[in-house]
Design an enzyme around this catalytic site. Structure first.
Site, PDB file in Angstrom:
ATOM      1  N   HIS A  93       9.753  -3.825  -4.551  1.00 47.24           N
ATOM      2  CA  HIS A  93      10.938  -4.263  -5.723  1.00 47.24           C
ATOM      3  C   HIS A  93      12.292  -4.216  -5.199  1.00 47.24           C
ATOM      4  CE1 HIS A  93       8.028  -2.246  -8.764  1.00 47.24           C
ATOM      5  NE2 HIS A  93       7.808  -3.373  -8.966  1.00 47.24           N
ATOM      6  N   LYS A 149      -1.379  -3.046   2.572  1.00 43.01           N
ATOM      7  CA  LYS A 149      -0.676  -3.389   1.369  1.00 43.01           C
ATOM      8  C   LYS A 149      -0.249  -2.227   0.505  1.00 43.01           C
ATOM      9  CE  LYS A 149      -1.791  -5.930  -3.001  1.00 43.01           C
ATOM     10  NZ  LYS A 149      -2.422  -6.940  -3.697  1.00 43.01           N
ATOM     11  N   CYS A 156      -2.122  -8.728 -13.781  1.00 39.29           N
ATOM     12  CA  CYS A 156      -1.258 -10.116 -13.503  1.00 39.29           C
ATOM     13  C   CYS A 156      -0.600 -10.332 -14.857  1.00 39.29           C
ATOM     14  CB  CYS A 156      -2.187 -11.133 -13.106  1.00 39.29           C
ATOM     15  SG  CYS A 156      -3.056 -10.964 -11.589  1.00 39.29           S
ATOM     16  N   LYS A 212      -1.364   2.094  -5.106  1.00 42.56           N
ATOM     17  CA  LYS A 212      -1.515   3.471  -5.526  1.00 42.56           C
ATOM     18  C   LYS A 212      -2.624   4.206  -5.113  1.00 42.56           C
ATOM     19  CE  LYS A 212       1.402   3.598  -9.791  1.00 42.56           C
ATOM     20  NZ  LYS A 212       1.002   2.954 -11.235  1.00 42.56           N
ATOM     21  N   HIS A 228       9.517   0.577  -6.326  1.00 42.21           N
ATOM     22  CA  HIS A 228       9.022   0.912  -4.988  1.00 42.21           C
ATOM     23  C   HIS A 228       9.833  -0.115  -3.778  1.00 42.21           C
ATOM     24  CE1 HIS A 228       6.433  -2.574  -5.189  1.00 42.21           C
ATOM     25  NE2 HIS A 228       6.043  -2.166  -6.227  1.00 42.21           N
ATOM     26  N   CYS A 255      -6.673 -10.295 -16.555  1.00 38.51           N
ATOM     27  CA  CYS A 255      -6.119  -9.530 -15.893  1.00 38.51           C
ATOM     28  C   CYS A 255      -5.052  -8.805 -16.104  1.00 38.51           C
ATOM     29  CB  CYS A 255      -6.111  -9.945 -14.189  1.00 38.51           C
ATOM     30  SG  CYS A 255      -5.351  -8.716 -13.139  1.00 38.51           S
ATOM     31  N   CYS A 290     -10.311  -9.874  -9.365  1.00 44.29           N
ATOM     32  CA  CYS A 290      -8.815 -10.720  -9.346  1.00 44.29           C
ATOM     33  C   CYS A 290      -8.556 -10.207  -7.923  1.00 44.29           C
ATOM     34  CB  CYS A 290      -7.766  -9.591 -10.204  1.00 44.29           C
ATOM     35  SG  CYS A 290      -6.270 -10.044  -9.741  1.00 44.29           S
ATOM     36  N   HIS A 295      -5.290  -7.771  -7.513  1.00 40.07           N
ATOM     37  CA  HIS A 295      -5.305  -6.378  -8.210  1.00 40.07           C
ATOM     38  C   HIS A 295      -6.954  -5.742  -7.787  1.00 40.07           C
ATOM     39  CE1 HIS A 295      -2.251  -8.072 -10.172  1.00 40.07           C
ATOM     40  NE2 HIS A 295      -1.432  -7.024  -9.784  1.00 40.07           N
TER      41      HIS A 295
HETATM   42  N1  MSP Z   1       7.386  -8.862 -14.613  1.00 42.96           N
HETATM   43  C1  MSP Z   1       6.807  -9.770 -13.590  1.00 42.96           C
HETATM   44  C2  MSP Z   1       8.093 -10.561 -13.361  1.00 42.96           C
HETATM   45  C3  MSP Z   1       8.590 -11.450 -14.318  1.00 42.96           C
HETATM   46  S1  MSP Z   1       9.921 -12.380 -14.188  1.00 42.96           S
HETATM   47  C4  MSP Z   1      10.359 -13.365 -15.210  1.00 42.96           C
HETATM   48  C5  MSP Z   1       6.322  -8.929 -12.640  1.00 42.96           C
HETATM   49  N2  MSP Z   1       6.799  -7.731 -12.357  1.00 42.96           N
HETATM   50  S2  MSP Z   1       6.528  -6.857 -11.157  1.00 42.96           S
HETATM   51  O1  MSP Z   1       7.053  -5.604 -11.193  1.00 42.96           O
HETATM   52  O2  MSP Z   1       5.058  -6.962 -10.653  1.00 42.96           O
HETATM   53  O3  MSP Z   1       7.105  -7.311  -9.655  1.00 42.96           O
HETATM   54  C6  MSP Z   1       8.575  -7.698  -9.713  1.00 42.96           C
HETATM   55  C7  MSP Z   1       9.056  -8.419  -8.531  1.00 42.96           C
HETATM   56  O4  MSP Z   1       8.535  -7.590  -7.352  1.00 42.96           O
HETATM   57  C8  MSP Z   1       8.026  -9.707  -8.187  1.00 42.96           C
HETATM   58  O5  MSP Z   1       8.888 -10.755  -7.609  1.00 42.96           O
HETATM   59  C9  MSP Z   1       7.283  -9.367  -7.079  1.00 42.96           C
HETATM   60  O6  MSP Z   1       6.863 -10.209  -6.228  1.00 42.96           O
HETATM   61  C10 MSP Z   1       8.036  -8.191  -6.417  1.00 42.96           C
HETATM   62  N3  MSP Z   1       7.082  -7.182  -5.778  1.00 42.96           N
HETATM   63  C11 MSP Z   1       6.226  -6.559  -6.141  1.00 42.96           C
HETATM   64  N4  MSP Z   1       5.632  -5.688  -4.981  1.00 42.96           N
HETATM   65  C12 MSP Z   1       6.057  -6.570  -3.922  1.00 42.96           C
HETATM   66  C13 MSP Z   1       6.013  -6.025  -2.646  1.00 42.96           C
HETATM   67  N5  MSP Z   1       5.050  -5.159  -2.151  1.00 42.96           N
HETATM   68  N6  MSP Z   1       6.715  -6.774  -1.602  1.00 42.96           N
HETATM   69  C14 MSP Z   1       7.683  -7.573  -2.042  1.00 42.96           C
HETATM   70  N7  MSP Z   1       7.835  -7.928  -3.440  1.00 42.96           N
HETATM   71  C15 MSP Z   1       6.941  -7.588  -4.521  1.00 42.96           C
HETATM   72  O7  MSP Z   1       5.936  -9.592 -11.698  1.00 42.96           O
END
Ligand code: MSP
Length: 519
Positions: free
Chosen positions: A21, A298, A129, A301, A18, A126, A144, A147
């Protein structure tokens, strides 16, 4: 600067990518492209995090194997990064064979040296997390806070890592290296968290979590996500605790590790402790960016407001990702939360990229063609009143990048564009032409074009496609390193013909943009 190694967080593959990411990958790609303009050896790592209960459960719910789910979704991440022109050097998947083997060896080494021990434990887990939470960190309703789900009570015999052993050394490191945590205001938060840190579970019982890397010599346990996930930053470089790796010698420690603020604890406490236990140096900077909301809410889903990055490109018929990259990268000051909204997107990219920057180039080149048949005469080259501001901007932009202030650097570039626009307005080359002051007119135009080359270079990390279209029309070499930039870029002689002038960015939603994307 001899090398620059930078990494992103690796994304969980329980769903598709999304724009949150995407935000992180865009920021990191922009940093990588900027440093490639300063250093010959930049290595940019990204990838996917594929083990753990969340992925196991999602696969089960879809009636497929975890590996099938990972393969399908990892490909979606790769496709998205491709569509966004994320120019990484390596994409690691934690299910890659070499990674799994080294994680087992790392675990085994830490166990043998006494940093990992077995312990019976009851805690609140959780799966969002992928970690245990303390009761005091939950909301009033026992959920949490990130979440908004009730954590599971888990009673297991697990392996534990002696995090407490490294507590003082980490606090010392943070205090002695003020730039270690970026932005600095987050360092206090981390120090507070360190105050009541405890040893952490680094494995889960196989009876509960099957989708993980096996602990060598213990069939009952699988390695729990964080030691697996965090190690990607070194396994990708061929780290092996028994054999030296050329890539490790060359690139480690990382120059910056870009992550979201939600996983700062793992990167500024767990990760340094693991590295200390492995006797490896710590990364130079951990840059925690803020979160992206959608229309100020925020993304979730359940709210149904999750936006995929490619859907933005499609819905606006964008030929390339530059406008989206620019918008996301400038959506928030360093480390602060940003927001995405369709209306704001349109307004900002139309104002900055089409009206200010694109039109300036288009108008200036068109006048050069109209008055001089596209030719730059020797007498048009003169002392450029914009040179000081432009070269000063290069320095300011570099300084911002050294502090990972990507939006702030973007603002400086636009302020240079504004200064160039003002210069054209103030000097009115059309009036000079009317008054037949042709040398002065040519000088004004060439002064602006010389500065447009600097602007192309500075905007390149954000908008690589637009910058390369600009450079083409200016006959400017975009591979020029930032330190070699001067204000004398336009060569004397024929620069361009009428048919080669084309807008570098069409207003989003304009009829022209619509037609050109549909071609
Ligand atoms: N798999 C772990 C990270 C392991 S690193 C050794 C994880 N994955 S995640 O898919 O949940 O998130 C990946 C990255 O995307 C994280 O740095 C997270 O902060 C970022 N983001 C996820 N949602 C986000 C937003 N809505 N806005 C900005 N970044 C966000 O955590």
């Amino acid at each position: 600067m001899e090398k620059f190694y930078l990494t992103t967080a690796i994304d969980y593959v329980n769903g598709a990518p999304h724009i949150g990411h995407a935000y992180e990958k865009i920021l990191t790609d922009i940093i990588a492209r900027h440093y490639r303009q300063r250093c010959d050896d930049v290595y940019f790592l990204t990838g996917t995090d594929e083990h753990g209960i969340k992925i196991q459960k999602t696969a089960a719910a879809q009636g497929i194997t975890p590996k099938e789910l990972c393969d399908e979704n990892a490909q979606k991440f790769k496709n998205a990064w491709n569509a966004l022109d994320i120019d990484y050097n390596k994409f690691i998947r934690t299910t890659d064979d070499y990674h799994e083997k080294i994680v087992q060896k790392i675990f085994d080494k830490l166990l043998k040296q006494g940093d990992i021990y077995k312990h019976s434990y009851e805690g609140l887990y959780c799966s969002g997390c992928e970690c245990f939470l303390n009761a005091k960190d939950l909301t009033e309703d026992g959920l949490c806070p990130d979440h908004l789900k009730k954590p599971e009570v888990v009673k297991e015999e697990n392996y534990f890592f002696k995090l407490t052993k490294y507590k003082d050394a980490i606090i010392k490191h943070i205090k002695e290296h003020p730039g270690f945590i970026v932005p600095e205001f987050r360092a206090n938060e981390v120090i507070n968290q360190l105050e009541d840190i405890q040893d952490i579970s680094v494995s889960r019982a196989k009876s509960n979590v099957q989708w993980g890397i096996d602990v060598l010599g213990d069939e009952e346990q699988s390695i729990y996500v964080w030691i697996d996930a965090l190690s990607n930053y070194i396994t990708a470089l061929g780290y092996d605790n028994e054999n030296p790796s050329e890539m490790m010698n060359k690139y480690w420690p990382a120059d910056v590790q870009v992550i979201g603020k939600d996983i700062l604890k793992f990167h500024s406490i767990y990760w340094p402790a693991f590295l200390m236990a492995l006797d490896l140096p710590l990364p130079k900077h951990i840059f925690a960016h803020g979160w992206i909301t959608i229309d100020e809410s925020k993304m979730s889903k359940s709210l149904g407001n999750v936006i995929s990055p490619t859907s933005v490109l499609e819905s606006f018929n964008l030929e390339h990702p530059d406008a989206f990259r620019y918008y996301m990268a400038t959506s928030a000051p360093c480390g602060r939360d940003g927001n995405y909204s369709d209306d704001d997107f349109k307004e900002k990219v139309n104002a900055h990229l089409a009206n200010s920057m694109g039109n300036l180039l288009n108008r200036t080149l068109s006048m050069l063609v109209k008055y001089f048949d596209g030719e730059v005469k020797a007498e048009f080259k003169c002392e450029n009143p914009l040179a000081k501001k432009a070269l000063g901007t290069v320095q300011i932009v570099k300084n911002h990048f050294d502090n990972f202030e990507i939006a702030e650097a973007g603002q400086e570039i636009i302020s240079l564009v504004d200064a160039a626009n003002k210069y054209v307005q103030d000097n009115a080359p059309w009036t000079l032409a009317k008054e037949e002051k042709m040398t002065e007119c040519g000088q004004v135009l060439v002064n602006v074009l010389d500065i447009m080359c600097i602007i192309a270079s500075l905007i390149y990390p954000y908008c690589p496609n637009i910058a390369s279209d600009m450079a083409k029309q200016l006959s400017f070499d975009l591979t020029t390193k930032l330190d070699e930039l001067t204000a004398d870029n336009i060569k004397v002689g024929k620069l361009i013909s009428k048919e080669d002038i084309k807008p570098v960015f069409l207003r989003v939603d304009s009829e022209l943009a619509d037609k050109s994307a549909k071609k």
